[in-house]
Design a protein around this motif. Structure first.
Motif, PDB file in Angstrom:
ATOM      1  N   GLY A 119      47.152  11.102  58.400  1.00  0.00           N
ATOM      2  CA  GLY A 119      47.567   9.915  57.669  1.00  0.00           C
ATOM      3  C   GLY A 119      47.130   8.643  58.357  1.00  0.00           C
ATOM      4  O   GLY A 119      46.613   8.667  59.476  1.00  0.00           O
ATOM      5  N   ASP A 120      47.383   7.532  57.681  1.00  0.00           N
ATOM      6  CA  ASP A 120      46.961   6.230  58.188  1.00  0.00           C
ATOM      7  C   ASP A 120      48.104   5.434  58.797  1.00  0.00           C
ATOM      8  O   ASP A 120      47.886   4.339  59.299  1.00  0.00           O
ATOM      9  CB  ASP A 120      46.329   5.410  57.054  1.00  0.00           C
ATOM     10  N   ARG A 121      49.328   5.955  58.766  1.00  0.00           N
ATOM     11  CA  ARG A 121      50.485   5.185  59.231  1.00  0.00           C
ATOM     12  C   ARG A 121      51.194   5.886  60.388  1.00  0.00           C
ATOM     13  O   ARG A 121      51.460   7.083  60.344  1.00  0.00           O
ATOM     14  CB  ARG A 121      51.491   5.008  58.085  1.00  0.00           C
ATOM     15  N   LEU A 122      51.528   5.101  61.398  1.00  0.00           N
ATOM     16  CA  LEU A 122      52.224   5.624  62.574  1.00  0.00           C
ATOM     17  C   LEU A 122      53.685   5.956  62.283  1.00  0.00           C
ATOM     18  O   LEU A 122      54.186   6.998  62.708  1.00  0.00           O
ATOM     19  CB  LEU A 122      52.164   4.603  63.709  1.00  0.00           C
ATOM     20  N   PHE A 123      54.383   5.065  61.580  1.00  0.00           N
ATOM     21  CA  PHE A 123      55.827   5.203  61.410  1.00  0.00           C
ATOM     22  C   PHE A 123      56.231   6.121  60.269  1.00  0.00           C
ATOM     23  O   PHE A 123      57.418   6.336  60.046  1.00  0.00           O
ATOM     24  CB  PHE A 123      56.476   3.821  61.244  1.00  0.00           C
ATOM     25  N   THR A 124      55.268   6.633  59.531  1.00  0.00           N
ATOM     26  CA  THR A 124      55.578   7.612  58.494  1.00  0.00           C
ATOM     27  C   THR A 124      54.845   8.914  58.807  1.00  0.00           C
ATOM     28  O   THR A 124      55.468   9.902  59.164  1.00  0.00           O
ATOM     29  CB  THR A 124      55.210   7.088  57.083  1.00  0.00           C
ATOM     30  N   ASP A 125      53.526   8.903  58.716  1.00  0.00           N
ATOM     31  CA  ASP A 125      52.729  10.119  58.859  1.00  0.00           C
ATOM     32  C   ASP A 125      52.767  10.707  60.271  1.00  0.00           C
ATOM     33  O   ASP A 125      53.097  11.881  60.458  1.00  0.00           O
ATOM     34  CB  ASP A 125      51.275   9.832  58.463  1.00  0.00           C
ATOM     35  N   VAL A 126      52.425   9.908  61.258  1.00  0.00           N
ATOM     36  CA  VAL A 126      52.384  10.402  62.642  1.00  0.00           C
ATOM     37  C   VAL A 126      53.792  10.763  63.127  1.00  0.00           C
ATOM     38  O   VAL A 126      54.006  11.832  63.705  1.00  0.00           O
ATOM     39  CB  VAL A 126      51.706   9.382  63.584  1.00  0.00           C
ATOM     40  N   LEU A 127      54.756   9.903  62.854  1.00  0.00           N
ATOM     41  CA  LEU A 127      56.129  10.168  63.275  1.00  0.00           C
ATOM     42  C   LEU A 127      56.659  11.459  62.639  1.00  0.00           C
ATOM     43  O   LEU A 127      57.243  12.303  63.323  1.00  0.00           O
ATOM     44  CB  LEU A 127      57.029   8.982  62.928  1.00  0.00           C
ATOM     45  N   ALA A 128      56.424  11.641  61.347  1.00  0.00           N
ATOM     46  CA  ALA A 128      56.887  12.861  60.668  1.00  0.00           C
ATOM     47  C   ALA A 128      56.214  14.098  61.264  1.00  0.00           C
ATOM     48  O   ALA A 128      56.878  15.100  61.552  1.00  0.00           O
ATOM     49  CB  ALA A 128      56.605  12.776  59.174  1.00  0.00           C
ATOM     50  N   GLY A 129      54.901  14.032  61.444  1.00  0.00           N
ATOM     51  CA  GLY A 129      54.174  15.173  62.005  1.00  0.00           C
ATOM     52  C   GLY A 129      54.620  15.515  63.412  1.00  0.00           C
ATOM     53  O   GLY A 129      54.820  16.682  63.754  1.00  0.00           O
ATOM     54  N   ASN A 130      54.794  14.503  64.237  1.00  0.00           N
ATOM     55  CA  ASN A 130      55.241  14.750  65.614  1.00  0.00           C
ATOM     56  C   ASN A 130      56.667  15.296  65.655  1.00  0.00           C
ATOM     57  O   ASN A 130      56.977  16.168  66.464  1.00  0.00           O
ATOM     58  CB  ASN A 130      55.129  13.475  66.451  1.00  0.00           C
TER      59      ASN A 130
END
Length: 185
Positions: A119-130
């Motif tokens: 994804g392109d967003r840290l606070f949605t895509d990356v945070l959810a994945g992590n």
């Protein structure tokens, strides 16, 4: 897990999703993909996918199962995008919630660490994945050239806050390319 670690992508592509290749996925032992939609695959409010993206997804899909998981609630828009790519999708994910990510991963029948959240967003895509324990890939947003001249205050704020928390946003793609070129020699 620290706040910085929750926001730190495993791979920063330094390109749009068009720079993601099967070769990169193989290098990181990724067997499945969960893709965000808005600004990861298409500019916001667009409903048509580029031919280049269709070909790229088609190539990756031959070996790697792919699901679209979007926070967007528009069945007509996300459905049209998913259908044009011939991919299954889930709406209203409310990322960083993990509920819809779990559903997509269960459908792929793969171990969580072998599935990448892209994804392109840290606070949605990356945070959810992590939070889920997935491999996370941050891509540059797909933006409408007519809007690109304007700033993206939410994106800019996310980057600023992440850096204050200690997240490194230097592209890791360059290191992969350099290592791969050395092996080919």
């Amino acid at each position: 897990m620290s706040k910085a670690k929750l926001l730190q992508p495993d791979l920063i592509l330094g390109d749009t999703i068009l720079g993601l290749s099967q070769e990169i996925l193989d290098h990181y032992h990724i067997k499945g993909l969960v893709l965000d939609v808005d600004e990861t695959l298409v500019p916001l409010k667009k409903t048509h996918v580029s031919e280049e993206l269709k070909q790229s997804i088609q190539h990756i899909r031959q070996k790697t199962p792919i699901w679209l998981v979007s926070n967007n609630l528009s069945e007509s828009r996300i459905g049209r995008i998913a259908n044009s790519l011939e991919l299954p999708y889930l709406l209203g994910a409310v990322k960083p919630s993990r509920r819809k990510l779990r559903k997509a991963i269960r459908a792929m029948e793969l171990p969580i660490p072998q599935v990448a959240m892209v994804g392109d967003r840290l606070f949605t895509d990356v945070l959810a994945g992590n939070r889920m324990g997935m491999f996370t890939i941050l891509v540059e947003p797909m933006v409408d050239p007519a809007i690109a001249a304007r700033s993206y205050p939410i994106h800019n704020f996310e980057v600023w806050l992440s850096q204050k928390l200690g997240v490194s946003l230097m592209s890791s793609q360059n290191r992969f390319i350099k290592r791969h070129k050395k092996r080919k020699k």
